[in-house]
Design a protein around this motif. Sequence first.
Motif, PDB file in Angstrom:
ATOM      1  N   LEU A 154       0.837  -1.189   0.000  1.00  0.00           N
ATOM      2  CA  LEU A 154       0.000   0.000   0.000  1.00  0.00           C
ATOM      3  C   LEU A 154       0.879   1.249   0.000  1.00  0.00           C
ATOM      4  N   SER A 155       0.427   2.296  -0.643  1.00  0.00           N
ATOM      5  CA  SER A 155       1.260   3.492  -0.787  1.00  0.00           C
ATOM      6  C   SER A 155       0.415   4.752  -0.697  1.00  0.00           C
ATOM      7  N   GLY A 156       1.098   5.881  -0.881  1.00  0.00           N
ATOM      8  CA  GLY A 156       0.427   7.169  -0.779  1.00  0.00           C
ATOM      9  C   GLY A 156       0.678   7.809   0.575  1.00  0.00           C
ATOM     10  N   PRO A 157       0.026   8.941   0.840  1.00  0.00           N
ATOM     11  CA  PRO A 157       0.187   9.604   2.140  1.00  0.00           C
ATOM     12  C   PRO A 157      -0.466   8.790   3.248  1.00  0.00           C
ATOM     13  N   PHE A 158      -0.232   9.208   4.477  1.00  0.00           N
ATOM     14  CA  PHE A 158      -0.860   8.535   5.607  1.00  0.00           C
ATOM     15  C   PHE A 158      -2.365   8.424   5.341  1.00  0.00           C
ATOM     16  N   PRO A 159      -2.955   7.229   5.477  1.00  0.00           N
ATOM     17  CA  PRO A 159      -4.386   7.054   5.167  1.00  0.00           C
ATOM     18  C   PRO A 159      -5.281   7.788   6.158  1.00  0.00           C
ATOM     19  N   LYS A 160      -5.544   9.032   5.833  1.00  0.00           N
ATOM     20  CA  LYS A 160      -6.315   9.894   6.739  1.00  0.00           C
ATOM     21  C   LYS A 160      -7.724   9.366   6.980  1.00  0.00           C
ATOM     22  N   VAL A 161      -8.223   8.529   6.043  1.00  0.00           N
ATOM     23  CA  VAL A 161      -9.556   7.973   6.208  1.00  0.00           C
ATOM     24  C   VAL A 161      -9.664   7.172   7.495  1.00  0.00           C
ATOM     25  N   LEU A 162      -8.566   6.601   7.937  1.00  0.00           N
ATOM     26  CA  LEU A 162      -8.594   5.803   9.160  1.00  0.00           C
ATOM     27  C   LEU A 162      -8.889   6.654  10.386  1.00  0.00           C
ATOM     28  N   THR A 163      -8.563   7.920  10.326  1.00  0.00           N
ATOM     29  CA  THR A 163      -8.788   8.783  11.494  1.00  0.00           C
ATOM     30  C   THR A 163     -10.275   9.038  11.740  1.00  0.00           C
ATOM     31  N   ASN A 164     -11.124   8.651  10.768  1.00  0.00           N
ATOM     32  CA  ASN A 164     -12.572   8.789  10.943  1.00  0.00           C
ATOM     33  C   ASN A 164     -13.192   7.563  11.597  1.00  0.00           C
ATOM     34  N   ILE A 165     -12.431   6.478  11.679  1.00  0.00           N
ATOM     35  CA  ILE A 165     -12.957   5.255  12.300  1.00  0.00           C
ATOM     36  C   ILE A 165     -12.594   5.321  13.777  1.00  0.00           C
ATOM     37  N   ASN A 170      -6.904  -0.773  17.593  1.00  0.00           N
ATOM     38  CA  ASN A 170      -5.666  -1.423  17.182  1.00  0.00           C
ATOM     39  C   ASN A 170      -5.459  -1.226  15.689  1.00  0.00           C
ATOM     40  N   ILE A 171      -4.369  -0.556  15.303  1.00  0.00           N
ATOM     41  CA  ILE A 171      -4.041  -0.328  13.890  1.00  0.00           C
ATOM     42  C   ILE A 171      -2.602  -0.768  13.642  1.00  0.00           C
ATOM     43  N   SER A 172      -2.389  -1.529  12.556  1.00  0.00           N
ATOM     44  CA  SER A 172      -1.033  -1.822  12.098  1.00  0.00           C
ATOM     45  C   SER A 172      -0.959  -1.635  10.590  1.00  0.00           C
ATOM     46  N   ILE A 173      -0.149  -0.677  10.166  1.00  0.00           N
ATOM     47  CA  ILE A 173       0.137  -0.492   8.742  1.00  0.00           C
ATOM     48  C   ILE A 173       1.644  -0.622   8.516  1.00  0.00           C
ATOM     49  N   GLU A 174       2.295  -1.360   9.373  1.00  0.00           N
ATOM     50  CA  GLU A 174       3.739  -1.596   9.311  1.00  0.00           C
ATOM     51  C   GLU A 174       4.126  -2.238   7.977  1.00  0.00           C
ATOM     52  N   GLY A 175       5.318  -1.898   7.488  1.00  0.00           N
ATOM     53  CA  GLY A 175       5.876  -2.565   6.321  1.00  0.00           C
ATOM     54  C   GLY A 175       5.136  -2.303   5.032  1.00  0.00           C
ATOM     55  N   ASN A 176       4.732  -1.065   4.797  1.00  0.00           N
ATOM     56  CA  ASN A 176       4.129  -0.664   3.529  1.00  0.00           C
ATOM     57  C   ASN A 176       4.977   0.455   2.911  1.00  0.00           C
ATOM     58  N   TYR A 177       4.379   1.230   2.030  1.00  0.00           N
ATOM     59  CA  TYR A 177       5.118   2.291   1.335  1.00  0.00           C
ATOM     60  C   TYR A 177       4.459   3.654   1.526  1.00  0.00           C
ATOM     61  N   PHE A 178       3.828   3.846   2.653  1.00  0.00           N
ATOM     62  CA  PHE A 178       3.228   5.142   2.944  1.00  0.00           C
ATOM     63  C   PHE A 178       4.316   6.192   3.168  1.00  0.00           C
ATOM     64  N   THR A 179       4.025   7.417   2.791  1.00  0.00           N
ATOM     65  CA  THR A 179       4.997   8.505   2.910  1.00  0.00           C
ATOM     66  C   THR A 179       4.332   9.755   3.480  1.00  0.00           C
ATOM     67  N   GLY A 180       5.170  10.763   3.734  1.00  0.00           N
ATOM     68  CA  GLY A 180       4.658  12.044   4.191  1.00  0.00           C
ATOM     69  C   GLY A 180       4.468  12.103   5.689  1.00  0.00           C
ATOM     70  N   PRO A 181       3.939  13.210   6.166  1.00  0.00           N
ATOM     71  CA  PRO A 181       3.793  13.425   7.614  1.00  0.00           C
ATOM     72  C   PRO A 181       2.595  12.681   8.203  1.00  0.00           C
TER      73      PRO A 181
END
Length: 713
Positions: A154-165, A170-181
Amino acid sequence: MENNLDHCCCSKLLLFLLLGSTSLVFLSHLASAATPKLNIEEVKALKEIGKKLGKKDWDFGVDPCSGEGNWNMSDKKSFQSFVACDCFSFNQSSCHLVSIYLKAENLSGTLSPEFSKLHYLKILDLSRNLITGSIPQQWASMNLVELSLMGNKLSGPFPKVLTNITTLKNISIEGNYFTGPIPNEIGKLINLEKIILSSNGFTGTLPASLSKLTKLNDLRLSDNSFSGRIPDFISNWTSIEKLHMQGCSLEGPIPSSISALTRLSDLRISDLKGTKGSSFPPLSNMKSMKTLILRKCLIKGNIPDYIGRMEKLKMLDLSFNGLSGKIPESFSNLDKLDYMYLTGNMLSGTIASWILRTSKNVDISSNNFNWDSSSPVECQRGGTLNLVEGYSSSADTQSRIPTCLKRNFPCPASVTKYSHSMNINCGGPEANVSGRVYEVDREGRGASMLYYPTQGWALSSTGNFMDNDIDSDPFIVTNASRLVNVSALNSELYTTARVSPLALTYYGLCLINGNYTVELHFAEIMFINDRSFYSLGRRIFDVYIQGKLVLKEFDIQKAAGGTGKPIVKTFNATVTEHTLKIHFYWAGKGTTGIPTRGVYGPLVSAISVEPNFPVPSENGHKSYIILLAACIVAAVGVLVLILLGVMRRKGYIGGSNAVYKELRGIDLQTGLFTLKQIKAATKNFDVANKIGEGGFGSVYKVCFILLFHSVVI
């Protein structure tokens, strides 16, 4: 009469059987009607989800909630493929999906928006697949409690959509290709207890809104590219038990506000940026500590005694700081301690007897200890106590101290012949490749070990692989991927390799001083370049030669263009004190959980060191001595001739009778011969022995042979 009776009985029996079969059919239909199935709308959503993910083996001819067929398959050690339903908490006429586990199935599709139609879904685990793209915006309406997307593409900026859930715990997005702040909106996840962001490409400072996550008990930020200092607001995380900040590019020092985190049991901070040192952070109230790693954190001064009162401590790593003073005596009370790494500091004092007797894995190499009569007089080879280069420079002149304990691992004084090359098949057997013999390196241990097989080389290994639940770590690995672009002969060097979870140093010993070519052979053999999640691992480490950083954040797979492909990195190195040091170091970068936990750190296949100068012959040392002696004799002879010539011109020899009489009877020493000897050899300078004239006078024949056949006078 009997026939009528029999006929009546048969009729009654047939009627009973008919009624019985009818009842069974009715009960069967009743039971079937009473067993709820998955809600039809969720079945439709599940079909779309399967298409998007590339999940092709779901059999919709069987109810997903039945637990039958391929709806419930798992192997605790590797993959999981099952769904869980709740058929009782809601309307009993249908079931609802509450959990989906699709782990390590190599799914290569994308995330479907249809997940948002599973309104009762609480747990979604899609870890260790090959899923690409981003997280759909439709997910904002989900009511997830646990979400794991670890180990995907998975890539792109931090998945801001998750902040609405906001139901997420418990969240783990370890070991992907997310970038940015990390966005400020993360502060909306006030119910969050665990978040793992490790091994992505996140940048920028940690947002202040993280301070709102006061329910956090597990936060992992390792292997990112953040900026700025570790913020003081970490003191808000008073419930936190596990905090990992290894190799995430944050600046030191560790803030004193960390003292508020009294529930910590697993603290890992390493490789902080900056130049300003600080004293040991205040951790005295952390009675539950089991794993304490503060490696390369710019810490100076003494180690506090209270560390020895952390009764639950099993793992302690304070290596590569500027720590000084003695190892606290309180450390002797750490009964549960399995590993202690204090290498690369300036610790001093006498090494306590309990350390020298310990059966635990203890590495106190590269320090500044004092040697006394109770100190070791030999190196522990292949054991659990590593003391290499552990003593101060004051020990260098003491003959009783083994050379492996002295700084720079000097060559023993007893060695009279120096070597000029070093070839090692790291982790493998002896190999003859193109006429070059690579020595065997098969020592299987490595948590805190000095391996010293020959006079020509040695290795020092430090560290244990974390979180892999293996009692005996593998420090030698065999290729899992197919080797490519390598001949059958050269493949002997790349079939195996030596790995290290922290630091690995190879020493070239007793080398002739001079300039050398160092070849480091690598091939990534633990990851597989195929259509599986095994290809997602990223191994990153640093390499130093003679203390100079020559490879920073080196990625074998990236440099070679794939897994199983050999690559040779070549460097020049100068040996000035007969020792060559090649150091591999893991600075917290790269994945640590792919394909499984505990796969990371330096890996090296072979080492070759060859001279950039003419190699002396086998009898070179003897020839050198003979040549030196000949030069000395010739020089003395020339001086004698010059001296005699000067004396002749001054009239001291062969001149007036007065001078001759003065010299008569004097046993004058002239280099190799006395004047009395010269007169005897020329028969008192008899004219009959004269053979010619030279620039300095007459030349006479002598009647004995020592070194020269004539004397000038």
